[in-house]
Write an enzyme that holds these catalytic residues in place. Structure first.
Site, PDB file in Angstrom:
ATOM      1  N   TYR A   1       0.831  -1.206   0.000  1.00 32.08           N
ATOM      2  CA  TYR A   1       0.000   0.000   0.000  1.00 32.08           C
ATOM      3  C   TYR A   1       0.857   1.244   0.000  1.00 32.08           C
ATOM      4  O   TYR A   1       2.080   1.199   0.163  1.00 32.08           O
ATOM      5  CB  TYR A   1      -0.954   0.004   1.204  1.00 32.08           C
ATOM      6  CG  TYR A   1      -0.279   0.297   2.526  1.00 32.08           C
ATOM      7  CD1 TYR A   1       0.489  -0.662   3.159  1.00 32.08           C
ATOM      8  CD2 TYR A   1      -0.409   1.543   3.140  1.00 32.08           C
ATOM      9  CE1 TYR A   1       1.105  -0.392   4.381  1.00 32.08           C
ATOM     10  CE2 TYR A   1       0.190   1.825   4.355  1.00 32.08           C
ATOM     11  CZ  TYR A   1       0.946   0.854   4.973  1.00 32.08           C
ATOM     12  OH  TYR A   1       1.557   1.122   6.161  1.00 32.08           O
TER      13      TYR A   1
ATOM     14  N   ARG B   1      -7.722 -20.201  -1.307  1.00 31.12           N
ATOM     15  CA  ARG B   1      -6.667 -20.025  -0.315  1.00 31.12           C
ATOM     16  C   ARG B   1      -5.650 -21.154  -0.354  1.00 31.12           C
ATOM     17  O   ARG B   1      -5.975 -22.315  -0.091  1.00 31.12           O
ATOM     18  CB  ARG B   1      -7.265 -19.919   1.094  1.00 31.12           C
ATOM     19  CG  ARG B   1      -6.210 -19.557   2.135  1.00 31.12           C
ATOM     20  CD  ARG B   1      -6.762 -19.527   3.553  1.00 31.12           C
ATOM     21  NE  ARG B   1      -5.728 -19.156   4.510  1.00 31.12           N
ATOM     22  CZ  ARG B   1      -4.772 -19.977   4.948  1.00 31.12           C
ATOM     23  NH1 ARG B   1      -4.722 -21.224   4.515  1.00 31.12           N
ATOM     24  NH2 ARG B   1      -3.856 -19.552   5.809  1.00 31.12           N
TER      25      ARG B   1
ATOM     26  N   LYS C   1       6.470  -1.753   2.004  1.00 28.70           N
ATOM     27  CA  LYS C   1       5.256  -1.218   2.639  1.00 28.70           C
ATOM     28  C   LYS C   1       4.143  -2.237   2.419  1.00 28.70           C
ATOM     29  O   LYS C   1       3.300  -2.098   1.543  1.00 28.70           O
ATOM     30  CB  LYS C   1       4.915   0.163   2.076  1.00 28.70           C
ATOM     31  CG  LYS C   1       4.227   1.043   3.127  1.00 28.70           C
ATOM     32  CD  LYS C   1       4.224   2.503   2.729  1.00 28.70           C
ATOM     33  CE  LYS C   1       3.403   3.363   3.682  1.00 28.70           C
ATOM     34  NZ  LYS C   1       3.955   3.532   5.031  1.00 28.70           N
TER      35      LYS C   1
ATOM     36  N   LEU D   1      11.152   1.321   7.061  1.00 33.53           N
ATOM     37  CA  LEU D   1      10.526   1.768   5.831  1.00 33.53           C
ATOM     38  C   LEU D   1      11.158   3.126   5.492  1.00 33.53           C
ATOM     39  O   LEU D   1      11.157   4.031   6.336  1.00 33.53           O
ATOM     40  CB  LEU D   1       9.014   1.890   6.078  1.00 33.53           C
ATOM     41  CG  LEU D   1       8.036   2.023   4.919  1.00 33.53           C
ATOM     42  CD1 LEU D   1       8.003   3.430   4.369  1.00 33.53           C
ATOM     43  CD2 LEU D   1       8.325   1.032   3.799  1.00 33.53           C
TER      44      LEU D   1
HETATM   45  C1  LIG Z   1       4.570   4.603   5.756  1.00 31.57           C
HETATM   46  C2  LIG Z   1       5.501   4.394   6.916  1.00 31.57           C
HETATM   47  C3  LIG Z   1       6.423   5.379   7.319  1.00 31.57           C
HETATM   48  C4  LIG Z   1       6.436   6.791   6.779  1.00 31.57           C
HETATM   49  O1  LIG Z   1       6.596   6.886   5.402  1.00 31.57           O
HETATM   50  P1  LIG Z   1       6.113   8.174   4.615  1.00 31.57           P
HETATM   51  O2  LIG Z   1       6.403   7.849   3.197  1.00 31.57           O
HETATM   52  O3  LIG Z   1       6.916   9.331   5.107  1.00 31.57           O
HETATM   53  O4  LIG Z   1       4.644   8.354   4.895  1.00 31.57           O
HETATM   54  C5  LIG Z   1       7.358   5.042   8.288  1.00 31.57           C
HETATM   55  N1  LIG Z   1       7.357   3.829   8.880  1.00 31.57           N
HETATM   56  C6  LIG Z   1       6.470   2.883   8.556  1.00 31.57           C
HETATM   57  C7  LIG Z   1       6.521   1.566   9.247  1.00 31.57           C
HETATM   58  C8  LIG Z   1       5.514   3.131   7.567  1.00 31.57           C
HETATM   59  O5  LIG Z   1       4.623   2.183   7.243  1.00 31.57           O
END
Ligand SMILES: *Cc1c(COP(=O)(O)O)cnc(C)c1O
Length: 282
Positions: free
Chosen positions: A32, A100, A147, A203
């Site tokens: 996402y 599944r 993500k 991330l």
């Molecule tokens: C989305 C997210 C962020 C922040 O990312 P942005 O692109 O700045 O919104 C940081 N840590 C995690 C675990 C995330 O899922």
């Protein structure tokens, strides 16, 4: 009427149905993004969609039918249809609908794409006064750079923060601070910003990348090195960042005040620069 985007169509949200055999639903098998809308304009959309394509590649999800430009258009159209002036658009893609079974489904299985928008103001009060955070052990898997829809570790951490009247849970693996449950974390000491390197343990936030650029413009050293819980507690200033919370000061961690418990000077400089950056892009 509120529109969502699902299976290549804009429909009323009451018509947004997914299958019980969707792999996102069964396995959290998907990815996402969350993109900000400022003043009716989509913010850093290219960066977000490039990251979505990277996440897809890392989990072997075929997004050949989509492009950064096409998805940016969908985002704009969804925000416009829902009259979002300030707010955000959430987009997710799952590996599709199939009986599944753990292995990937047949290659002809189409990914399921969905998106919704929401309207809200920037968090002005918190940006001015700062928030409280707690610390929790980071129990997530070792590909936090993706993500992914698998957010149970993040959900449990954030719930603990909520139970403790804190805005965020700052996670750590042993003594090493990684990131927040939905944000990146920075400790500022002696005029320098420290943050965990962008590797598999965090991330790599788009907001983090903007902050890095702004810090460089302001000649504030931006050091991508991990730091300890002890370093965090003794920092002059602490920040968390994300698409929704921007450059957010943390003035208390657990029971301890950070610095003098007020929003610090470097944080304010970065917030100013971030405001200018938003204006320059919209
Ligand atoms: C989305 C997210 C962020 C922040 O990312 P942005 O692109 O700045 O919104 C940081 N840590 C995690 C675990 C995330 O899922």
């Amino acid at each position: 009427m509120s529109y969502i985007y699902i299976n290549d169509e804009f429909v009323d949200e009451s018509e947004g149905k997914v299958s019980y055999s969707d792999r996102g639903y069964n396995f959290g098998d998907g990815i996402y993004e969350y993109i900000r809308i400022y003043d009716g304009k989509v913010f850093t959309s290219k960066e977000h969609y490039e990251r979505l394509f990277r996440s897809a590649k890392e989990i072997g999800l075929n997004l050949d039918a989509y492009s950064v430009e096409g998805l940016t258009e969908v985002t704009k159209e969804l925000a416009a249809k829902n009259n979002v002036v300030n707010g955000g658009v959430y987009i997710q893609v799952t590996r599709g609908v199939a009986p599944r079974n753990h292995p990937f489904p047949d290659a002809s299985t189409k990914p399921v794409f969905s998106a919704f928008s929401k309207s809200y103001d920037r968090p002005y009060d918190e940006l001015e006064n700062g928030v409280k955070a707690i610390t929790v052990e980071d129990i997530r898997w070792l590909r936090c750079d993706i993500k992914s829809l698998n957010l149970l570790g993040n959900v449990l951490a954030k719930e603990k923060a909520t139970q403790n009247d804190a805005a965020e849970a700052i996670m750590h693996r042993g003594e090493t601070v990684t990131e927040g449950s939905s944000s990146n974390v920075y400790a500022i000491k002696d005029g320098k910003i420290y943050t965990h390197p962008a590797n598999n343990l965090i991330l790599n936030g788009i907001t983090r990348r903007v902050i890095k650029e702004l810090a460089e413009d302001l000649n504030i050293p931006f050091i991508e090195e991990s730091f300890t819980l002890d370093f965090l507690n003794n920092a002059d200033e602490v920040i968390i960042s994300s698409t929704s919370i921007e450059v957010m000061p943390v003035v208390q961690v657990n029971d301890q005040k950070i610095g003098d418990g007020k929003v610090g000077q470097i944080t304010k400089q970065l917030q100013n620069a971030f405001n200018n950056y938003i204006e320059s892009k919209s």
